[in-house]
Design a protein around this motif. Structure first.
Motif, short mmCIF file in Angstrom:
data_model
loop_
_atom_site.label_atom_id
_atom_site.label_comp_id
_atom_site.label_asym_id
_atom_site.label_seq_id
_atom_site.Cartn_x
_atom_site.Cartn_y
_atom_site.Cartn_z
N ASN A 2 -44.65 56.87 -12.48
CA ASN A 2 -43.56 55.91 -12.42
C ASN A 2 -43.93 54.67 -13.21
OD1 ASN A 2 -41.29 54.54 -11.69
ND2 ASN A 2 -41.36 55.31 -9.59
N PHE A 26 -47.41 54.22 0.98
CA PHE A 26 -46.81 54.04 2.29
C PHE A 26 -46.82 55.35 3.06
CE2 PHE A 26 -44.77 51.37 -0.90
CZ PHE A 26 -45.08 50.11 -0.41
N MET A 37 -39.03 43.96 1.37
CA MET A 37 -38.41 42.72 1.87
C MET A 37 -39.33 41.52 1.61
SD MET A 37 -36.42 43.36 5.41
CE MET A 37 -37.63 44.32 6.28
N GLU B 32 -34.36 43.24 8.47
CA GLU B 32 -33.44 43.49 7.37
C GLU B 32 -32.05 42.93 7.69
OE1 GLU B 32 -34.13 47.54 5.73
OE2 GLU B 32 -31.94 47.60 5.69
N ILE B 41 -31.87 38.39 1.54
CA ILE B 41 -32.14 39.64 0.83
C ILE B 41 -30.82 40.39 0.67
CG2 ILE B 41 -34.54 39.93 1.63
CD1 ILE B 41 -33.41 42.09 3.58
N ALA B 45 -31.05 45.46 -3.48
CA ALA B 45 -32.28 45.05 -4.16
C ALA B 45 -33.50 45.64 -3.45
CB ALA B 45 -32.38 43.52 -4.19
N ILE B 46 -33.42 45.72 -2.12
CA ILE B 46 -34.53 46.31 -1.36
C ILE B 46 -34.65 47.79 -1.68
CG2 ILE B 46 -35.39 46.80 0.99
CD1 ILE B 46 -35.44 43.79 0.07
N ILE B 49 -36.33 48.32 -4.97
CA ILE B 49 -37.79 48.18 -4.93
C ILE B 49 -38.40 49.42 -4.29
CG2 ILE B 49 -39.74 46.83 -4.04
CD1 ILE B 49 -37.90 44.35 -4.10
N VAL B 50 -37.80 49.86 -3.17
CA VAL B 50 -38.33 51.04 -2.48
C VAL B 50 -38.30 52.25 -3.40
CG1 VAL B 50 -37.92 52.67 -0.59
CG2 VAL B 50 -37.78 50.21 -0.16
N GLU B 51 -37.23 52.34 -4.19
CA GLU B 51 -37.09 53.49 -5.08
C GLU B 51 -38.23 53.59 -6.10
OE1 GLU B 51 -33.20 53.54 -6.81
OE2 GLU B 51 -33.15 55.73 -6.83
N THR B 52 -38.75 52.44 -6.52
CA THR B 52 -39.84 52.49 -7.48
C THR B 52 -41.11 53.10 -6.85
OG1 THR B 52 -40.62 50.27 -7.00
CG2 THR B 52 -39.02 50.47 -8.75
N TYR B 53 -41.14 53.11 -5.52
CA TYR B 53 -42.31 53.67 -4.84
C TYR B 53 -42.01 55.00 -4.16
CZ TYR B 53 -44.31 49.13 -5.58
OH TYR B 53 -44.80 48.01 -6.17
N THR B 55 -42.04 58.02 -4.80
CA THR B 55 -42.98 59.14 -4.81
C THR B 55 -44.28 58.79 -4.10
OG1 THR B 55 -43.84 58.42 -6.92
CG2 THR B 55 -42.09 60.06 -6.98
N LYS B 56 -44.40 57.55 -3.62
CA LYS B 56 -45.64 57.13 -2.96
C LYS B 56 -45.44 57.04 -1.45
CE LYS B 56 -47.75 56.31 -6.84
NZ LYS B 56 -48.80 57.23 -7.25
N ILE B 57 -44.31 57.54 -0.98
CA ILE B 57 -44.01 57.41 0.44
C ILE B 57 -44.12 58.75 1.13
CG2 ILE B 57 -42.28 56.72 2.14
CD1 ILE B 57 -41.14 54.84 -0.06
N LEU B 128 -39.54 61.10 0.57
CA LEU B 128 -38.35 60.31 0.84
C LEU B 128 -37.18 60.78 -0.04
CD1 LEU B 128 -38.06 57.87 2.76
CD2 LEU B 128 -38.02 56.45 0.72
#
Lengths: 123, 214
Positions: A2, A26, A37, B32, B41, B45-46, B49-53, B55-57, B128
């Motif tokens: 990514n 995570f 957040m 939230e 917030i 937008a949250i 940001i989560v979407e960029t990660y 594959t790391k979840i 996810l």
């Protein structure tokens, strides 16, 4: 893989679990939300990096942490909660109340429907 | 699950245990909610940001399950008969004791899973879900026009390929076992697992080709 990274200084937070490529990792989706957040609030200037670092450390170095550090993001959320209450964005009581509402809302939501806070039967 | 005392169609029974938030999940949702209300917030937008990660979840254990099924016919057979037991035999257990069923793609059948709206989505197995996947319009369109939806995601299947859409229930969640890509005979389980994407396991994509990894 990514290439779209969030270049937030919060990636340098103490003890943040990271992949070999240096991205935060995570274990559960809520951890990513809590991280996102915090990144957003910091970007908006709601708190500064030293304020965040101090709040996080205070939670991380409390006695009674789990030896395997699996409670890292519990500490993260505690630090974030404390910061927003200290900044008078929300009271601790209000946050507790909302937490309970979400729990009741989840229990009351049937399968196949989005979990919304409005689903809390007690409102 | 002890309340299910007779056969049913998964829809009209006691829904008490369909969804549950852990304390931390509820706490994060509470933050939230209040931060959104105060305009500090924006959920979009949250999500971004989560979407960029994305594959790391989560552990994405499903990729290893699929890779093992590709190399071990006995395991594949167990996975077909009793996916919950097969997945557990690798030491992976869902947080909510998910009851899993594996659906195998073949030369003439493609499987697609819908439903990630509630907390029953087995992210510990599949990773996810993408943000768009949770949108209600996707869910209804996937049922009505799966071929069209898949084409939009860049997966064009031939007219001869039958598409089966699986709607997970509170009791049963699905794992799509994609077909093993050609030219992977020499690869070990670890390398094969790298070919199994989240999208392949929900059926919006296929397993990667060996070339894609390079």
């Amino acid at each position: 893989m990514n290439t779209c990274k969030v270049a937030s200084p919060l990636v340098a937070s103490a003890e943040l679990p990271k992949s070999p490529e240096g991205d935060p990792v995570f274990a559960e989706p809520w951890q990513a939300s809590a991280f996102a957040m915090t990144v957003r609030l910091h970007e908006k200037g709601v708190f500064s990096w030293p304020e965040w670092a101090e709040a996080l450390s205070a939670e991380l170095y409390k006695p009674g942490r789990k030896a395997d550090a699996s409670d890292y993001f519990d500490c993260w959320v505690a630090a974030l909660s404390r910061l927003v209450t200290e900044l008078s964005i929300v009271s601790g009581g209000e946050l507790e109340h909302l937490t309970e509402r979400w729990q009741r809302a989840a229990e009351a939501t049937p399968h196949g429907h989005p979990i919304l806070i409005e689903n809390d039967p007690l409102r | 699950m002890s309340k299910h005392h007779h056969g049913h169609d998964h829809h009209d029974h006691d829904h008490h245990h369909d969804n549950h938030f852990t304390d931390m999940e509820a706490r994060v949702k509470a933050l939230e909610t209040v931060l959104t209300e105060k305009g500090l917030i924006d959920p979009a937008a949250i999500d971004a940001i989560v979407e960029t990660y994305e594959t790391k979840i989560g552990p994405r254990n499903g990729a290893r399950v699929v890779a093992k099924a590709w190399v071990d016919p006995e395991f594949a057979d167990l996975l077909k008969r009793d996916a919950t037991a097969a997945i557990a035999s690798l030491g992976y257990t869902g947080r909510q004791g998910e009851h899993m069923r594996a659906v195998f793609n073949t030369a003439d059948t493609h499987n697609l899973v819908v439903c990630t709206l509630c907390s029953c989505y087995p992210w510990s197995v599949l990773g996810l879900p993408p943000v768009w996947y949770k949108a209600p319009p996707y869910r209804s369109r996937a049922v009505i026009d799966p071929r069209g939806v898949l084409a939009e995601f860049g997966l064009t299947l031939s007219d001869e390929t039958r598409i089966r859409v699986w709607d997970s229930t509170a009791e049963l969640r699905y794992l799509v076992v994609p077909e093993r890509p050609a030219g992977t005979d020499g690869l070990g389980e670890e390398q094969l697992a790298d070919l199994v994407t989240r999208d392949a396991m929900i059926g919006t994509g296929l397993a990667l080709s060996v070339e894609a990894l390079r």
